[in-house]
Design an enzyme around this catalytic site. Structure first.
Site, PDB file in Angstrom:
ATOM      1  N   GLN A 132      -3.097  15.475   4.658  1.00 37.75           N
ATOM      2  CA  GLN A 132      -1.767  15.046   3.974  1.00 37.75           C
ATOM      3  C   GLN A 132      -1.912  15.099   2.436  1.00 37.75           C
ATOM      4  OE1 GLN A 132      -1.111  10.986   4.693  1.00 37.75           O
ATOM      5  NE2 GLN A 132       1.136  10.931   4.377  1.00 37.75           N
ATOM      6  N   SER A 135       0.742  11.865  -1.915  1.00 38.05           N
ATOM      7  CA  SER A 135       0.601  10.867  -3.242  1.00 38.05           C
ATOM      8  C   SER A 135       0.193  11.763  -4.403  1.00 38.05           C
ATOM      9  CB  SER A 135      -0.491   9.874  -2.947  1.00 38.05           C
ATOM     10  OG  SER A 135      -0.424   9.003  -1.765  1.00 38.05           O
ATOM     11  N   GLU A 250       2.939   7.646  10.725  1.00 39.86           N
ATOM     12  CA  GLU A 250       1.789   7.298   9.948  1.00 39.86           C
ATOM     13  C   GLU A 250       1.977   5.553  10.443  1.00 39.86           C
ATOM     14  OE1 GLU A 250       1.600   7.119   5.765  1.00 39.86           O
ATOM     15  OE2 GLU A 250      -0.812   6.962   5.832  1.00 39.86           O
ATOM     16  N   GLU A 379       2.966  -5.258  -0.860  1.00 36.54           N
ATOM     17  CA  GLU A 379       4.051  -5.739  -1.392  1.00 36.54           C
ATOM     18  C   GLU A 379       5.431  -4.793  -0.837  1.00 36.54           C
ATOM     19  OE1 GLU A 379       1.179  -4.947  -3.055  1.00 36.54           O
ATOM     20  OE2 GLU A 379       0.963  -7.235  -3.626  1.00 36.54           O
TER      21      GLU A 379
HETATM   22  C1  LIG Z   1      -7.699   4.693   2.169  1.00 36.04           C
HETATM   23  C2  LIG Z   1      -6.784   5.335   1.685  1.00 36.04           C
HETATM   24  C3  LIG Z   1      -6.493   6.522   2.308  1.00 36.04           C
HETATM   25  C4  LIG Z   1      -5.127   7.369   1.916  1.00 36.04           C
HETATM   26  N1  LIG Z   1      -5.026   8.909   2.245  1.00 36.04           N
HETATM   27  C5  LIG Z   1      -3.933   9.216   1.859  1.00 36.04           C
HETATM   28  C6  LIG Z   1      -3.726  10.782   2.212  1.00 36.04           C
HETATM   29  O1  LIG Z   1      -4.525  11.238   3.007  1.00 36.04           O
HETATM   30  N2  LIG Z   1      -2.963  11.300   1.563  1.00 36.04           N
HETATM   31  C7  LIG Z   1      -1.902  10.881   0.633  1.00 36.04           C
HETATM   32  O2  LIG Z   1      -0.832  11.684   0.454  1.00 36.04           O
HETATM   33  N3  LIG Z   1      -1.961   9.516   0.122  1.00 36.04           N
HETATM   34  C8  LIG Z   1      -3.195   8.849   0.757  1.00 36.04           C
HETATM   35  N4  LIG Z   1      -3.427   7.642   0.116  1.00 36.04           N
HETATM   36  C9  LIG Z   1      -2.632   7.033  -0.873  1.00 36.04           C
HETATM   37  C10 LIG Z   1      -1.533   6.193  -0.616  1.00 36.04           C
HETATM   38  O3  LIG Z   1      -0.570   6.493   0.231  1.00 36.04           O
HETATM   39  C11 LIG Z   1      -0.890   5.235  -1.660  1.00 36.04           C
HETATM   40  O4  LIG Z   1      -2.443   4.747  -2.283  1.00 36.04           O
HETATM   41  C12 LIG Z   1      -0.211   4.266  -1.511  1.00 36.04           C
HETATM   42  O5  LIG Z   1       1.122   4.942  -1.210  1.00 36.04           O
HETATM   43  C13 LIG Z   1       0.130   3.274  -2.858  1.00 36.04           C
HETATM   44  O6  LIG Z   1       0.261   4.150  -3.992  1.00 36.04           O
HETATM   45  P1  LIG Z   1      -0.457   4.113  -5.469  1.00 36.04           P
HETATM   46  O7  LIG Z   1      -1.811   4.175  -5.091  1.00 36.04           O
HETATM   47  O8  LIG Z   1       0.154   5.079  -6.383  1.00 36.04           O
HETATM   48  O9  LIG Z   1      -0.026   2.588  -5.981  1.00 36.04           O
HETATM   49  P2  LIG Z   1       1.347   2.369  -6.606  1.00 36.04           P
HETATM   50  O10 LIG Z   1       2.419   2.544  -5.793  1.00 36.04           O
HETATM   51  O11 LIG Z   1       1.330   2.704  -7.955  1.00 36.04           O
HETATM   52  O12 LIG Z   1       1.224   0.769  -6.610  1.00 36.04           O
HETATM   53  C14 LIG Z   1       0.474  -0.106  -7.530  1.00 36.04           C
HETATM   54  C15 LIG Z   1       1.044  -1.643  -7.225  1.00 36.04           C
HETATM   55  O13 LIG Z   1       2.105  -1.905  -7.368  1.00 36.04           O
HETATM   56  C16 LIG Z   1       2.902  -2.487  -6.439  1.00 36.04           C
HETATM   57  N5  LIG Z   1       4.097  -1.882  -6.139  1.00 36.04           N
HETATM   58  C17 LIG Z   1       4.715  -0.526  -6.200  1.00 36.04           C
HETATM   59  N6  LIG Z   1       5.928  -0.566  -6.182  1.00 36.04           N
HETATM   60  C18 LIG Z   1       6.421  -1.708  -5.678  1.00 36.04           C
HETATM   61  C19 LIG Z   1       7.452  -2.711  -5.668  1.00 36.04           C
HETATM   62  N7  LIG Z   1       8.783  -1.621  -5.397  1.00 36.04           N
HETATM   63  N8  LIG Z   1       7.686  -3.828  -5.394  1.00 36.04           N
HETATM   64  C20 LIG Z   1       6.672  -4.440  -5.514  1.00 36.04           C
HETATM   65  N9  LIG Z   1       5.575  -4.067  -5.696  1.00 36.04           N
HETATM   66  C21 LIG Z   1       5.307  -2.718  -6.076  1.00 36.04           C
HETATM   67  C22 LIG Z   1       2.016  -1.894  -5.333  1.00 36.04           C
HETATM   68  O14 LIG Z   1       2.203  -3.062  -4.107  1.00 36.04           O
HETATM   69  C23 LIG Z   1       0.653  -2.017  -5.930  1.00 36.04           C
HETATM   70  O15 LIG Z   1       0.011  -3.298  -5.842  1.00 36.04           O
HETATM   71  C24 LIG Z   1      -4.440   6.827   0.779  1.00 36.04           C
HETATM   72  C25 LIG Z   1      -4.923   5.647  -0.100  1.00 36.04           C
HETATM   73  C26 LIG Z   1      -5.837   4.721   0.518  1.00 36.04           C
HETATM   74  C27 LIG Z   1      -6.278   3.443   0.227  1.00 36.04           C
END
Ligand SMILES: Cc1cc2nc3c(=O)[nH]c(=O)nc-3n(C[C@H](O)[C@H](O)[C@H](O)COP(=O)(O)OP(=O)(O)OC[C@H]3O[C@@H](n4cnc5c(N)ncnc54)[C@H](O)[C@@H]3O)c2cc1C
Length: 411
Positions: A132, A135, A250, A379
């Site tokens: 997938q 991100s 998912e 969150e």
């Molecule tokens: C083990 C693992 C496997 C994964 N596998 C995949 C995959 O196969 N394919 C893929 O595409 N992605 C994958 N991901 C990515 C995952 O979908 C993202 O990490 C997730 O959506 C969070 O996005 P970010 O890391 O950019 O954090 P951000 O969105 O930047 O968030 C950073 C912090 O800000 C907080 N935050 C963000 N928005 C808000 C809001 N509106 N209100 C309050 N707090 C907020 C969050 O809770 C977090 O604490 C994976 C992640 C992990 C950990």
């Protein structure tokens, strides 16, 4: 409500167990289910493919899928009985969660007949694996802010950009990617969804080193990757709708597990570890923690059953889906943390064969924080519960209704 097996389910469980006993070895008392850590090992990936082919050939693969795509048209409850039984055996690492749980159902919902015929049955047999590609560095929780672009060139699209955290991309053959095809409309309206060949020379995977020493996910770079229009899933500009189908699947895959499944292992650990010269389980403070963990675990198990029942009746889970993830992920981390505390100095030893319970808790301690991020952070889930379950006012969205190109970026 009666959660015991009905006579039919008992019979089905017996049949499933007989098949599994014929092909796999049962897990020993001190062995943990196959670790995700094996996903970098080419031989383990091949074993996973062989096991999937065996299940497919004997009619035990993708049980809920239609027969024409290699499934058995069974109910969710039967599929979960099979999964429970399979978990008692030594299996290769799980590499099909994304393909079978999320991407297959997305193609079945939005794909053309040609796309379904070409991709879905092949996905069921598992000789090709899918990832997938959603991100990006600046688009995770706010997925619709993604910037990887796809520009039309005749019958093809040219993709450029970067994805991140792409689980398994380093061993996958196909990926499903959401791209920006129109920056002049509000962010949700300018997205288009494609199926992309991960072996294209313009696709570069760079594994990311994780805290547990593994590298299960990747940065993936796209440089002028050409994708035929026949691999577009859904309409141009309708990628958000298609992505929502993937994300709904998912959340269901994550939530329906019910969480708290390791309580039995934790109790065994508390019997084996010692505190003040006696088995830790005899210590009053340990017993109080175990009782709390047991209660939360049961709550999660029955919430998981609510999800399963909603799905079995053909519905979609309501708030229980978000609640299960919002409570289950922190719970897993707390349980792993307590298990490490029980082990004292032995908690620092993770080597298989030496660590208690085969290093199960060390892996869980390092891996469980990621559960609180993947598939919706704590969150974000709380926002969903606040807005959609409790009806609280929605967050302020500064980019609402603005063409994506004009959204302030701070750069
Ligand atoms: C083990 C693992 C496997 C994964 N596998 C995949 C995959 O196969 N394919 C893929 O595409 N992605 C994958 N991901 C990515 C995952 O979908 C993202 O990490 C997730 O959506 C969070 O996005 P970010 O890391 O950019 O954090 P951000 O969105 O930047 O968030 C950073 C912090 O800000 C907080 N935050 C963000 N928005 C808000 C809001 N509106 N209100 C309050 N707090 C907020 C969050 O809770 C977090 O604490 C994976 C992640 C992990 C950990």
């Amino acid at each position: 409500m009666d959660f015991n097996d009905s006579p039919e389910e008992r019979e089905f469980r017996k049949k499933a167990r007989a098949f599994l006993e014929q092909h796999l070895e049962p897990l020993g008392a001190d062995e943990s289910p196959s670790g995700l850590g094996e996903r970098e090992d080419a031989a383990a990936i091949q074993r996973a493919k062989d096991w999937q082919a065996t299940k497919f050939d004997h009619g035990w693969a993708v049980l809920t899928w239609p027969k024409e795509y290699g499934g058995q048209e069974m109910g969710r409850l039967e599929a979960s009985v099979f999964a429970q039984e399979e978990a008692r055996f030594k299996t290769p690492p799980p590499i099909y969660g994304i393909g079978h749980g999320m991407l297959g159902p997305t193609i079945m919902t939005h794909g053309t007949q040609e796309q379904k015929d070409r991709f879905v049955k092949e996905m069921a047999r598992g000789q090709v694996v899918w990832c997938q590609l959603f991100s990006e560095p600046a688009a995770g929780s706010d997925l619709a802010a993604l910037r990887t672009s796809a520009v039309r060139d005749g019958d093809e699209w040219v993709i450029n950009g970067q994805k991140i955290w792409s689980t398994g991309a380093h061993f996958c053959d196909w990926g499903m990617i959401v791209t920006r095809t129109d920056p002049d409309v509000p962010k949700h309206d300018g997205l288009t969804y494609f199926i992309v060949d991960m072996n294209d020379p313009g696709v570069e995977c760079r594994p990311i080193k994780q805290i547990n020493g593994g590298s299960h996910f990747n940065e993936v770079f796209f440089s002028d990757v050409r994708v035929p229009d026949s691999q577009r899933l859904g309409g141009v500009g309708e990628g958000w709708k298609v992505a929502i189908t993937t994300l709904m699947n998912e959340r269901v895959s994550i939530g329906a597990g019910g969480g708290g499944g390791r309580t039995k292992d934790l109790f065994r650990l508390a019997r084996d570890c010692r505190r003040n010269g006696r088995p830790a389980i005899e210590d009053a403070a340990v017993r109080a923690r175990l009782a709390d963990i047991f209660i939360t675990g049961k709550g999660l198990q029955y919430t998981g059953y609510r999800i399963q029942s909603a799905l079995a009746r053909g519905g979609t889970p309501g708030p229980e889906g978000s609640i299960s993830k919002a409570i289950g992920a922190p719970h897993s981390q707390q349980v792993a943390s307590f298990a490490m505390e029980l082990q004292g100095a032995m908690g620092a030893v993770s080597q298989h064969g030496i660590a208690l319970q085969d290093g199960l808790w060390q892996e869980s301690y390092l891996g469980s924080p990621g559960l609180r991020i993947a598939g919706g952070t704590d969150e974000v889930l709380k926002n969903i519960i606040a807005e959609r379950v409790l009806g609280l006012p929605s967050e302020h969205r500064a980019d609402k209704g603005i063409p994506f190109r004009d959204v302030p970026t701070g750069s």
